[in-house]
Design a protein around this motif. Structure first.
Motif, PDB file in Angstrom:
ATOM      1  N   ALA A  24       0.817  -1.209   0.000  1.00 39.76           N
ATOM      2  CA  ALA A  24       0.000   0.000   0.000  1.00 39.76           C
ATOM      3  C   ALA A  24       0.853   1.261   0.000  1.00 39.76           C
ATOM      4  O   ALA A  24       0.421   2.320  -0.479  1.00 39.76           O
ATOM      5  CB  ALA A  24      -0.932   0.002   1.216  1.00 39.76           C
ATOM      6  N   ARG A  25       2.086   1.151   0.501  1.00 42.56           N
ATOM      7  CA  ARG A  25       2.988   2.307   0.520  1.00 42.56           C
ATOM      8  C   ARG A  25       3.746   2.479  -0.789  1.00 42.56           C
ATOM      9  O   ARG A  25       4.645   3.315  -0.890  1.00 42.56           O
ATOM     10  CB  ARG A  25       3.991   2.172   1.668  1.00 42.56           C
ATOM     11  CG  ARG A  25       3.396   2.182   3.059  1.00 42.56           C
ATOM     12  CD  ARG A  25       2.755   3.507   3.431  1.00 42.56           C
ATOM     13  NE  ARG A  25       3.675   4.620   3.530  1.00 42.56           N
ATOM     14  CZ  ARG A  25       4.259   5.021   4.659  1.00 42.56           C
ATOM     15  NH1 ARG A  25       4.015   4.399   5.789  1.00 42.56           N
ATOM     16  NH2 ARG A  25       5.076   6.057   4.659  1.00 42.56           N
ATOM     17  N   GLY A  26       3.441   1.651  -1.795  1.00 44.36           N
ATOM     18  CA  GLY A  26       4.017   1.837  -3.115  1.00 44.36           C
ATOM     19  C   GLY A  26       5.214   0.965  -3.432  1.00 44.36           C
ATOM     20  O   GLY A  26       5.858   1.144  -4.466  1.00 44.36           O
ATOM     21  N   THR A  34     -12.651   3.099  -5.028  1.00 47.21           N
ATOM     22  CA  THR A  34     -12.257   2.729  -6.388  1.00 47.21           C
ATOM     23  C   THR A  34     -11.477   1.420  -6.365  1.00 47.21           C
ATOM     24  O   THR A  34     -10.513   1.275  -5.607  1.00 47.21           O
ATOM     25  CB  THR A  34     -11.386   3.820  -7.015  1.00 47.21           C
ATOM     26  OG1 THR A  34     -12.128   5.047  -7.018  1.00 47.21           O
ATOM     27  CG2 THR A  34     -10.986   3.455  -8.436  1.00 47.21           C
ATOM     28  N   GLY A  35     -11.899   0.460  -7.198  1.00 45.25           N
ATOM     29  CA  GLY A  35     -11.203  -0.815  -7.273  1.00 45.25           C
ATOM     30  C   GLY A  35     -11.290  -1.562  -5.961  1.00 45.25           C
ATOM     31  O   GLY A  35     -12.286  -1.468  -5.223  1.00 45.25           O
ATOM     32  N   MET A  36     -10.245  -2.328  -5.646  1.00 48.75           N
ATOM     33  CA  MET A  36     -10.185  -3.034  -4.371  1.00 48.75           C
ATOM     34  C   MET A  36      -9.262  -2.291  -3.422  1.00 48.75           C
ATOM     35  O   MET A  36      -8.339  -1.595  -3.851  1.00 48.75           O
ATOM     36  CB  MET A  36      -9.680  -4.472  -4.574  1.00 48.75           C
ATOM     37  CG  MET A  36     -10.639  -5.360  -5.350  1.00 48.75           C
ATOM     38  SD  MET A  36     -10.104  -7.096  -5.411  1.00 48.75           S
ATOM     39  CE  MET A  36      -8.693  -7.001  -6.517  1.00 48.75           C
ATOM     40  N   VAL A  37      -9.490  -2.482  -2.132  1.00 51.38           N
ATOM     41  CA  VAL A  37      -8.653  -1.797  -1.149  1.00 51.38           C
ATOM     42  C   VAL A  37      -7.209  -2.276  -1.234  1.00 51.38           C
ATOM     43  O   VAL A  37      -6.286  -1.522  -0.923  1.00 51.38           O
ATOM     44  CB  VAL A  37      -9.220  -1.978   0.274  1.00 51.38           C
ATOM     45  CG1 VAL A  37      -8.922  -3.358   0.838  1.00 51.38           C
ATOM     46  CG2 VAL A  37      -8.701  -0.895   1.216  1.00 51.38           C
ATOM     47  N   VAL A  38      -6.997  -3.512  -1.694  1.00 58.61           N
ATOM     48  CA  VAL A  38      -5.636  -4.018  -1.829  1.00 58.61           C
ATOM     49  C   VAL A  38      -4.855  -3.238  -2.885  1.00 58.61           C
ATOM     50  O   VAL A  38      -3.620  -3.245  -2.884  1.00 58.61           O
ATOM     51  CB  VAL A  38      -5.649  -5.530  -2.161  1.00 58.61           C
ATOM     52  CG1 VAL A  38      -6.037  -5.780  -3.619  1.00 58.61           C
ATOM     53  CG2 VAL A  38      -4.312  -6.173  -1.852  1.00 58.61           C
ATOM     54  N   GLU A  39      -5.578  -2.553  -3.770  1.00 58.97           N
ATOM     55  CA  GLU A  39      -4.938  -1.728  -4.794  1.00 58.97           C
ATOM     56  C   GLU A  39      -4.834  -0.262  -4.379  1.00 58.97           C
ATOM     57  O   GLU A  39      -4.215   0.544  -5.072  1.00 58.97           O
ATOM     58  CB  GLU A  39      -5.744  -1.822  -6.093  1.00 58.97           C
ATOM     59  CG  GLU A  39      -5.853  -3.240  -6.639  1.00 58.97           C
ATOM     60  CD  GLU A  39      -6.993  -3.407  -7.640  1.00 58.97           C
ATOM     61  OE1 GLU A  39      -6.983  -4.424  -8.352  1.00 58.97           O
ATOM     62  OE2 GLU A  39      -7.875  -2.520  -7.700  1.00 58.97           O
ATOM     63  N   ALA A  40      -5.442   0.085  -3.250  1.00 55.46           N
ATOM     64  CA  ALA A  40      -5.506   1.490  -2.834  1.00 55.46           C
ATOM     65  C   ALA A  40      -4.225   1.894  -2.108  1.00 55.46           C
ATOM     66  O   ALA A  40      -3.566   1.085  -1.459  1.00 55.46           O
ATOM     67  CB  ALA A  40      -6.711   1.705  -1.919  1.00 55.46           C
ATOM     68  N   ALA A  41      -3.898   3.174  -2.226  1.00 57.97           N
ATOM     69  CA  ALA A  41      -2.710   3.698  -1.548  1.00 57.97           C
ATOM     70  C   ALA A  41      -2.982   3.851  -0.059  1.00 57.97           C
ATOM     71  O   ALA A  41      -4.120   4.093   0.369  1.00 57.97           O
ATOM     72  CB  ALA A  41      -2.314   5.051  -2.142  1.00 57.97           C
ATOM     73  N   TRP A  42      -1.944   3.719   0.716  1.00 62.32           N
ATOM     74  CA  TRP A  42      -2.038   3.936   2.162  1.00 62.32           C
ATOM     75  C   TRP A  42      -2.410   5.387   2.434  1.00 62.32           C
ATOM     76  O   TRP A  42      -1.920   6.297   1.749  1.00 62.32           O
ATOM     77  CB  TRP A  42      -0.689   3.619   2.800  1.00 62.32           C
ATOM     78  CG  TRP A  42      -0.682   3.531   4.297  1.00 62.32           C
ATOM     79  CD1 TRP A  42      -0.153   4.437   5.169  1.00 62.32           C
ATOM     80  CD2 TRP A  42      -1.211   2.472   5.096  1.00 62.32           C
ATOM     81  NE1 TRP A  42      -0.313   4.011   6.468  1.00 62.32           N
ATOM     82  CE2 TRP A  42      -0.969   2.804   6.449  1.00 62.32           C
ATOM     83  CE3 TRP A  42      -1.863   1.278   4.793  1.00 62.32           C
ATOM     84  CZ2 TRP A  42      -1.363   1.976   7.508  1.00 62.32           C
ATOM     85  CZ3 TRP A  42      -2.249   0.452   5.846  1.00 62.32           C
ATOM     86  CH2 TRP A  42      -2.000   0.799   7.179  1.00 62.32           C
TER      87      TRP A  42
END
Length: 847
Positions: free
Chosen positions: A67-69, A766-774
């Motif tokens: 999540a931190r990139g 947007t999308g799944m939370v696993v794809e979301a940024a921290w």
């Protein structure tokens, strides 16, 4: 509103992650990389909650870093060779290969249920030919470089498992798996020259800043580097045939004037020479071979000896003669296998001297003391030398230097550095292991196979019906031709210890399909492992071997890194009460009913009603049957509730005791979170309360971020519990609340990933939370706004809470007593007093 249903929700999101290949690791030079790895499991066939905790810890870090990139590698494999499969084959008449792969399939399914962010495309087992064949390739490289050799030596022999054990695999004088009393035998064995890297292994510990100090100290002590003196005593009277003198090593030459006797190991050449002519000496040496084999076991065993009748002259006073003893506490492969003993300043020497009425002469006294008396405890502290002629008045280090200089001037010896570490014995006499890729030829001796002859595959029809090495009994495996001369030869039937298998698997994960042992380009990107998670019991086993092999492979240009694990975290165990029937048989917790009458607890067997003995709380263990099957917990409460409990109950480095009430509390939290993500209210503009909620959201983001980075997951979860109360107090659908819910869904994702996805979907993320940024936080909204206060119950730390800076004691007390974790710690107790030290600490007195 419908109740949260994990049976529907959790499988749904796992399927979505699989379909999206959410956890597939990719080399991406545009992003920083992060390699997370847990020590891979042995496929015993069934997970318990200890496994759940171990892999959940690593998963928190993997999900957080993604999540931190970061480009994250989080793989899984199986440490699949070894004796348990052979024992199962013998006991049940099954094929160890089939037994192992069946267990892998069962455990893989259970691990996948956990929702771990694993890149399963990289999975392998060490018993896969594609893995151990590549292991044979780098083994031969080490052989050609002289780092692998074969010699006759005294080994630790397990008479039950009928195999050699490394010193580290002998616990209390017994085999670490069988529990049999270990014997010492002389055998031709295979060794790796780990001692060639002893200096590097010791020096490079200082680089491992993100390792626990305890583990680094354990390795330092195991390597045991010491600087001292190697010199020869001259014999008094007739010299034994072939011996000009008796060479000894000592790390304490400053104590030479306190020497009381000279001792040699039971397998020292002088001892063996004496035993050949003296039946009593021979009988004593036979007795020594039954004792413990490792230094730790020898140190704690009773000290026994045999007086050879020989004497040697003191190097500084030839008129003084010292008796020569054979002693069971001296190791042949440390130093020279012979020592001089100064009982006043070495506990082993003192125990021996008291037993055999030998002199005890102190030569070191504490600074400022006029004298020192030695009774049953040797003095090993700092001080000043006395009773020592030209060394009198010097401190210990100066006296060491002076003693070494005098011996060197006499031409009797020289200063030297030695190590407690011995070369690694890697051969095992068993069939279910990686074959050693050499043959034995009458004309050529030991001949390594050519690369074209690899891999050497295990036969499919090994017979494990009786103890011993199944490869040695196989009708065709042994018989082959010599790769050098083409004549008849026999294959090596010993196999490699499983610690060899686990000494490089982390490098293979960087590209498990590489046609060479290690894809260097992939390893250069991913290595070292940024965060390794595993038990401290491997501090001087797997971890030391892995460090050595990494350095050896780097010197062979297979790797660029010289240390495999940049960060190490040693997790605590999940524990549970133990239960026994009256006949001593261990019982599973599910078979037992607990009966509580006030403070008195008893137990009975559910099936028969017979009384059951409640034993100690111990690490979950199949041998004591005190395991809790995750499947039972998943079925009742869901995966996320189980994950939440093992992550929140205590700091991850400490043991946590499994309790049904604890997981019930986690289940309640899951449902409270679910309730807060009901978005039915009309939009409302921000007000003052909403602004306070926004500040709290930024504080929470900062707190959870910092606690994950510091491996204080339980503290981060406690902050999430507290924040849930704020959400409940601010139900209006304001922009600040929507921001808070968005951040909260992402912040819980490392801990409860299925719940987080469902919450994210409910707020239209947007999308799944696993794809979301921290989520990011604004420092200006967090500075000096909140204090983290430790909470003690009867003087022992039991948690921590967040409170506004400068909060009044009454307000802090309310926060403390509303905290579910603190409430759990106070169950069954009556609060007598709550003492709040403003902005610093809370003390609760309870009885």
């Amino acid at each position: 509103m419908a109740r949260y249903n994990p049976k529907e929700t959790e499988p749904k999101w796992r399927q979505k992650w699989d379909a999206a290949q959410s956890f597939r690791a990719e080399i991406d030079h545009s992003r920083p990389k992060y390699y997370v790895l847990e020590m891979f499991p042995y496929p015993s066939g069934r997970l318990h909650m200890g496994h759940v905790r171990n892999y959940a810890l690593g998963d928190v870090i993997a999900r957080f870093k993604r999540a931190r990139g970061f480009s994250v590698l989080h793989p899984m494999g199986w440490d699949a060779f070894g004796l348990p499969a052979e024992n199962a084959a013998m006991e049940r008449g099954v094929d160890p290969r089939a037994w192992t792969y069946d267990n892998i399939a069962r455990m893989r399914g259970e691990l996948k249920e956990l929702g771990l962010s694993i890149d399963w495309s990289r999975e392998f087992a060490t018993c896969d030919l594609a893995y151990y064949g590549q292991q044979q390739a780098w083994f031969l490289d080490l052989f050609k470089r002289g780092l692998v050799y074969r010699k006759e030596g005294v080994v630790n022999w397990d008479p039950v498992d009928q195999t050699v054990l490394a010193n580290e695999q002998v616990v209390d004088g017994r085999g670490w798996r069988s529990g049999a009393v270990v014997e010492k035998r002389k055998l031709n064995q295979w060794f790796m020259r780990i001692t060639d890297y002893a200096d590097q292994l010791a020096d490079d510990l200082s680089q491992l800043e993100r390792w626990p100090d305890k583990v680094r100290l354990m390795q330092e002590n195991w390597i045991g580097r010491s600087k001292g003196l190697r010199f020869s005593f001259a014999f008094a009277g007739d010299k034994p045939a072939g011996h000009e003198g008796l060479e000894v090593y000592s790390s304490r030459p400053d104590t030479l004037f306190g020497a009381s006797f000279v001792g040699v190991a039971a397998d020292h050449p002088l001892a063996e020479q004496i035993a050949a002519q003296n039946p009593q000496a021979a009988a004593f040496i036979t007795e020594c071979k039954k004792g413990g084999a490792s230094q730790a076991e020898i140190d704690t065993a009773e000290k026994i000896g045999f007086d050879t009748g020989l004497k040697v002259k003191h190097p500084f006073d030839p008129s003084l003669e010292l008796p020569v003893w054979i002693a069971n506490f001296i190791l042949m492969d440390y130093g020279t296998g012979a020592i001089f003993a100064c009982p006043a300043h070495d506990q082993r020497d003192l125990d021996f001297a008291r037993k055999y009425h030998l002199p005890v002469k102190p030569v070191v006294r504490p600074q400022g003391a006029e004298a020192i008396e030695i009774t049953d405890e040797a003095y090993t502290g700092p001080g000043v030398i006395f009773n020592s002629d030209f060394l009198d008045g010097l401190d210990i280090e100066a006296a060491k230097a002076a003693a070494i200089a005098r011996i060197e001037a006499q031409g009797a010896g020289e200063g030297a550095t030695v190590f407690r570490l011995r070369d690694w014995g890697v051969a095992r006499q068993r069939g279910w292991g990686c074959p050693i890729p050499v043959v034995h030829c009458a004309a050529c001796g030991v001949a390594p196979l050519a690369a074209a002859d690899l891999p050497v595959a295990l036969p499919d029809d090994l017979e494990f019906g009786k103890p011993g090495n199944a490869l040695d009994r196989h009708p065709t495996f042994k018989h082959t031709t010599c790769p050098t001369c083409g004549g008849a030869a026999t294959r090596e039937t010993d196999t490699l210890d499983t610690f060899v298998d686990s000494s490089w698997y982390f490098a293979r994960f960087t590209n498990p399909t590489s046609p060479s042992p290690i894809d260097k380009a992939a390893a250069d990107y991913w290595m070292p492992v940024d965060q390794y998670v595993g038990g401290i019991e491997h501090a001087v086993l797997h971890l030391l071997y892995a460090r050595f092999v990494t350095k050896a492979l780097a010197d062979g240009d297979m790797l660029s890194v010289r240390e495999p694990f940049a960060g190490l975290f040693t997790q605590g165990m999940v524990t549970h009460e133990t239960f026994r029937r009256q006949d001593g048989e261990w019982l599973e917790p599910g078979d037992v009913e607990i009966i509580a009458q006030g403070n008195i607890r008893s137990a009975k067997l559910i099936a028969t009603g017979e009384p059951v003995t409640i034993g100690d709380v111990e690490k979950m263990s199949k041998s004591k049957r005190n395991t809790v099957a995750p499947s039972e917990i998943f079925e009742t409460f869901g995966v996320d509730a189980a994950r939440l409990f093992v992550l929140s109950d205590s700091p991850p480095e400490r043991d946590t005791q499994w309790s049904t009430s604890g997981v019930q509390g986690s289940w309640r939290f899951v449902n409270r979170v679910w309730d807060e993500f009901d978005q039915d209210g009309a939009d409302t503009p921000d007000d003052e309360a909403a602004q306070a909620l926004r500040r709290a959201t930024h504080r929470l983001t900062r707190q959870v971020t910092e606690t994950i980075e510091a491996f204080r997951f339980n503290s981060g979860i406690a902050r999430l519990y507290e924040f849930l109360n704020l959400l409940k107090a601010n139900p209006a659908n304001t922009p600040a609340r929507r921001e808070a819910l968005s951040a909260f869904a992402r912040l819980i994702a490392p801990f409860t990933p299925h719940l987080a996805e469902e919450c994210w979907a409910r707020i239209g993320g947007t999308g799944m939370v696993v794809e979301a940024a921290w989520p990011e936080f604004d420092p200006s909204l967090t500075e000096d706004a909140v204090r983290i206060l430790p909470v003690q119950v009867n003087g022992k730390r039991r948690g921590e809470i967040s409170a506004p800076a400068g909060a009044e004691p009454a307000d802090v007390e309310k926060i403390v007593l509303d905290d579910p974790e603190i409430a759990r710690r106070l169950e069954g107790l009556t609060i007598r007093k709550v003492i709040v030290v403003k902005d610093r600490i809370v003390n609760i007195v309870a009885a």
